[in-house]
Design a protein around this motif. Structure first.
Motif, PDB file in Angstrom:
ATOM      1  N   GLY A 189      14.046  -1.145  25.157  1.00  0.00           N
ATOM      2  CA  GLY A 189      15.246  -0.860  26.035  1.00  0.00           C
ATOM      3  C   GLY A 189      14.669  -1.510  27.389  1.00  0.00           C
ATOM      4  N   GLN A 190      13.731  -2.190  27.678  1.00  0.00           N
ATOM      5  CA  GLN A 190      13.455  -2.934  28.837  1.00  0.00           C
ATOM      6  C   GLN A 190      13.742  -4.386  28.829  1.00  0.00           C
ATOM      7  OE1 GLN A 190       9.171  -1.819  30.084  1.00  0.00           O
ATOM      8  NE2 GLN A 190       9.564   0.153  29.207  1.00  0.00           N
ATOM      9  N   GLY A 191      14.211  -4.828  27.964  1.00  0.00           N
ATOM     10  CA  GLY A 191      14.879  -6.376  28.125  1.00  0.00           C
ATOM     11  C   GLY A 191      13.923  -7.354  27.465  1.00  0.00           C
ATOM     12  N   ILE A 192      12.863  -6.867  26.860  1.00  0.00           N
ATOM     13  CA  ILE A 192      11.885  -7.774  26.208  1.00  0.00           C
ATOM     14  C   ILE A 192      12.352  -8.381  24.728  1.00  0.00           C
ATOM     15  CG2 ILE A 192       9.498  -7.735  25.206  1.00  0.00           C
ATOM     16  CD1 ILE A 192       8.771  -5.523  26.866  1.00  0.00           C
ATOM     17  N   GLY A 193      13.071  -7.633  24.275  1.00  0.00           N
ATOM     18  CA  GLY A 193      13.881  -7.991  22.940  1.00  0.00           C
ATOM     19  C   GLY A 193      15.042  -9.171  23.277  1.00  0.00           C
ATOM     20  N   THR A 194      15.592  -8.910  24.441  1.00  0.00           N
ATOM     21  CA  THR A 194      16.613 -10.075  24.981  1.00  0.00           C
ATOM     22  C   THR A 194      15.757 -11.282  25.538  1.00  0.00           C
ATOM     23  OG1 THR A 194      18.082  -8.253  25.611  1.00  0.00           O
ATOM     24  CG2 THR A 194      18.309 -10.487  26.688  1.00  0.00           C
ATOM     25  N   LEU A 195      14.634 -11.108  26.068  1.00  0.00           N
ATOM     26  CA  LEU A 195      13.889 -12.407  26.608  1.00  0.00           C
ATOM     27  C   LEU A 195      13.340 -13.152  24.936  1.00  0.00           C
ATOM     28  CD1 LEU A 195      11.725 -10.990  29.205  1.00  0.00           C
ATOM     29  CD2 LEU A 195      13.724 -12.503  29.596  1.00  0.00           C
ATOM     30  N   LEU A 196      13.007 -12.364  24.103  1.00  0.00           N
ATOM     31  CA  LEU A 196      12.432 -12.962  22.895  1.00  0.00           C
ATOM     32  C   LEU A 196      13.810 -13.498  22.049  1.00  0.00           C
ATOM     33  CD1 LEU A 196      10.068 -10.255  21.623  1.00  0.00           C
ATOM     34  CD2 LEU A 196       9.579 -12.833  22.028  1.00  0.00           C
ATOM     35  N   MET A 197      14.832 -13.140  22.173  1.00  0.00           N
ATOM     36  CA  MET A 197      15.985 -13.512  21.410  1.00  0.00           C
ATOM     37  C   MET A 197      16.406 -14.713  22.117  1.00  0.00           C
ATOM     38  SD  MET A 197      17.726 -12.533  18.908  1.00  0.00           S
ATOM     39  CE  MET A 197      19.069 -13.266  18.304  1.00  0.00           C
ATOM     40  N   GLN A 198      16.412 -14.832  23.419  1.00  0.00           N
ATOM     41  CA  GLN A 198      17.064 -15.951  24.190  1.00  0.00           C
ATOM     42  C   GLN A 198      16.021 -17.048  23.994  1.00  0.00           C
ATOM     43  OE1 GLN A 198      17.338 -14.089  27.891  1.00  0.00           O
ATOM     44  NE2 GLN A 198      19.632 -13.611  27.750  1.00  0.00           N
ATOM     45  N   ALA A 199      14.760 -16.856  23.935  1.00  0.00           N
ATOM     46  CA  ALA A 199      13.778 -17.971  23.688  1.00  0.00           C
ATOM     47  C   ALA A 199      13.841 -18.601  22.552  1.00  0.00           C
ATOM     48  CB  ALA A 199      12.213 -17.318  24.063  1.00  0.00           C
ATOM     49  N   ALA A 200      14.108 -17.569  21.459  1.00  0.00           N
ATOM     50  CA  ALA A 200      14.050 -18.038  20.050  1.00  0.00           C
ATOM     51  C   ALA A 200      15.336 -18.799  19.720  1.00  0.00           C
ATOM     52  CB  ALA A 200      14.117 -16.904  19.068  1.00  0.00           C
ATOM     53  N   LEU A 201      16.435 -18.559  20.356  1.00  0.00           N
ATOM     54  CA  LEU A 201      17.759 -19.535  20.222  1.00  0.00           C
ATOM     55  C   LEU A 201      17.624 -20.726  20.945  1.00  0.00           C
ATOM     56  CD1 LEU A 201      20.382 -16.424  20.419  1.00  0.00           C
ATOM     57  CD2 LEU A 201      19.544 -17.714  18.410  1.00  0.00           C
ATOM     58  N   ASP A 202      16.839 -20.497  22.212  1.00  0.00           N
ATOM     59  CA  ASP A 202      16.819 -21.830  22.800  1.00  0.00           C
ATOM     60  C   ASP A 202      15.928 -22.822  21.884  1.00  0.00           C
ATOM     61  OD1 ASP A 202      18.199 -20.999  25.037  1.00  0.00           O
ATOM     62  OD2 ASP A 202      16.451 -20.485  26.145  1.00  0.00           O
ATOM     63  N   ARG A 203      14.702 -22.283  21.451  1.00  0.00           N
ATOM     64  CA  ARG A 203      13.959 -23.179  20.727  1.00  0.00           C
ATOM     65  C   ARG A 203      14.577 -23.716  19.411  1.00  0.00           C
ATOM     66  NH1 ARG A 203       8.228 -22.703  20.257  1.00  0.00           N
ATOM     67  NH2 ARG A 203       8.411 -22.606  22.388  1.00  0.00           N
ATOM     68  N   LEU A 204      15.478 -22.849  18.867  1.00  0.00           N
ATOM     69  CA  LEU A 204      16.249 -23.434  17.505  1.00  0.00           C
ATOM     70  C   LEU A 204      17.235 -24.606  18.014  1.00  0.00           C
ATOM     71  CD1 LEU A 204      17.319 -20.359  15.620  1.00  0.00           C
ATOM     72  CD2 LEU A 204      15.897 -22.164  14.808  1.00  0.00           C
ATOM     73  N   GLN A 205      17.716 -24.417  19.151  1.00  0.00           N
ATOM     74  CA  GLN A 205      18.492 -25.531  19.726  1.00  0.00           C
ATOM     75  C   GLN A 205      17.762 -26.703  20.097  1.00  0.00           C
ATOM     76  OE1 GLN A 205      20.934 -23.679  22.827  1.00  0.00           O
ATOM     77  NE2 GLN A 205      22.692 -23.135  21.433  1.00  0.00           N
ATOM     78  N   GLN A 206      16.534 -26.621  20.578  1.00  0.00           N
ATOM     79  CA  GLN A 206      15.720 -27.771  20.808  1.00  0.00           C
ATOM     80  C   GLN A 206      15.271 -28.522  19.419  1.00  0.00           C
ATOM     81  OE1 GLN A 206      12.344 -26.079  22.883  1.00  0.00           O
ATOM     82  NE2 GLN A 206      13.630 -25.367  24.668  1.00  0.00           N
ATOM     83  N   LEU A 207      15.215 -27.808  18.435  1.00  0.00           N
ATOM     84  CA  LEU A 207      15.066 -28.118  17.216  1.00  0.00           C
ATOM     85  C   LEU A 207      16.090 -28.966  16.485  1.00  0.00           C
ATOM     86  CD1 LEU A 207      12.639 -25.272  15.638  1.00  0.00           C
ATOM     87  CD2 LEU A 207      11.899 -27.729  16.445  1.00  0.00           C
ATOM     88  N   ARG A 208      17.267 -28.807  17.385  1.00  0.00           N
ATOM     89  CA  ARG A 208      18.328 -29.346  16.756  1.00  0.00           C
ATOM     90  C   ARG A 208      19.004 -28.396  15.373  1.00  0.00           C
ATOM     91  NH1 ARG A 208      18.823 -33.419  20.129  1.00  0.00           N
ATOM     92  NH2 ARG A 208      17.308 -35.124  20.222  1.00  0.00           N
TER      93      ARG A 208
END
Length: 168
Positions: A91-110
């Motif tokens: 509930g402190q936004g850590i899951g959100t940070l992880l989620m955004q980083a994972a989606l960004d990484r997927l996009q970098q991987l095309r």
């Protein structure tokens, strides 16, 4: 709260298992095997993305991404699972940070896109939507959601790696 997101390291593996077990310990929707699944994905070379969240050099979160198979033959699709945050830090936004980083990484991987089995309200915040033509067998369609990065969403059944059957 300063959170650092980075790739997992060898020395994180035991802590990731403990964190994942703790994160799902009281979850009603859980098989309580998530830590075994992550370890099995790693063992089978299917852990495409494994990011940890650190606060003051202590592991407080983890996200795993692995490839999925689609019956239509589409490639470049991945599944999110699991995403874990220590109960005291939820509930402190850590899951959100992880989620955004994972989606960004997927996009970098095309990657073409990502699927997730989970709470529609939570994952909807990141752009995931139910798309009944892309489905997971025996799962209510509203709980199986999709985000596409590049083009249309394929039609067919999604199959996760056999590691998702791990029980130890």
């Amino acid at each position: 709260m300063k959170i650092i997101i980075r790739d997992e390291r060898l020395e994180d593996i035991l802590a990731i298992a403990k964190l994942t077990r703790a994160a799902f310990q009281n979850a009603d929707h859980s098989s309580h095997t998530e830590q075994f699944i992550v370890n099995s994905l790693r063992k089978h070379g299917q852990l495409t993305i494994s990011l940890v969240a650190l606060e003051n050099n202590h592991l407080v979160g983890h996200v795993a991404i692995s490839p999925v198979t689609i019956s239509s033959g589409e490639t470049g699709w991945y599944g999110l699972g699991s995403i874990s945050v220590l109960p005291a830090k939820q509930g402190q936004g850590i899951g959100t940070l992880l989620m955004q980083a994972a989606l960004d990484r997927l996009q970098q991987l095309r990657a073409e896109g990502c699927v997730v089995l989970g709470e529609p309200q939570y994952y909807g915040r990141f752009g995931f939507k139910a798309f009944p033509e892309l489905y997971l067998k025996d799962v209510p369609p509203e709980y199986f959601q999709v985000i596409a990065f590049n083009r249309s969403i394929p039609h067919g059944e999604v199959v996760y790696h056999e590691a998702f059957n791990a029980t130890q």
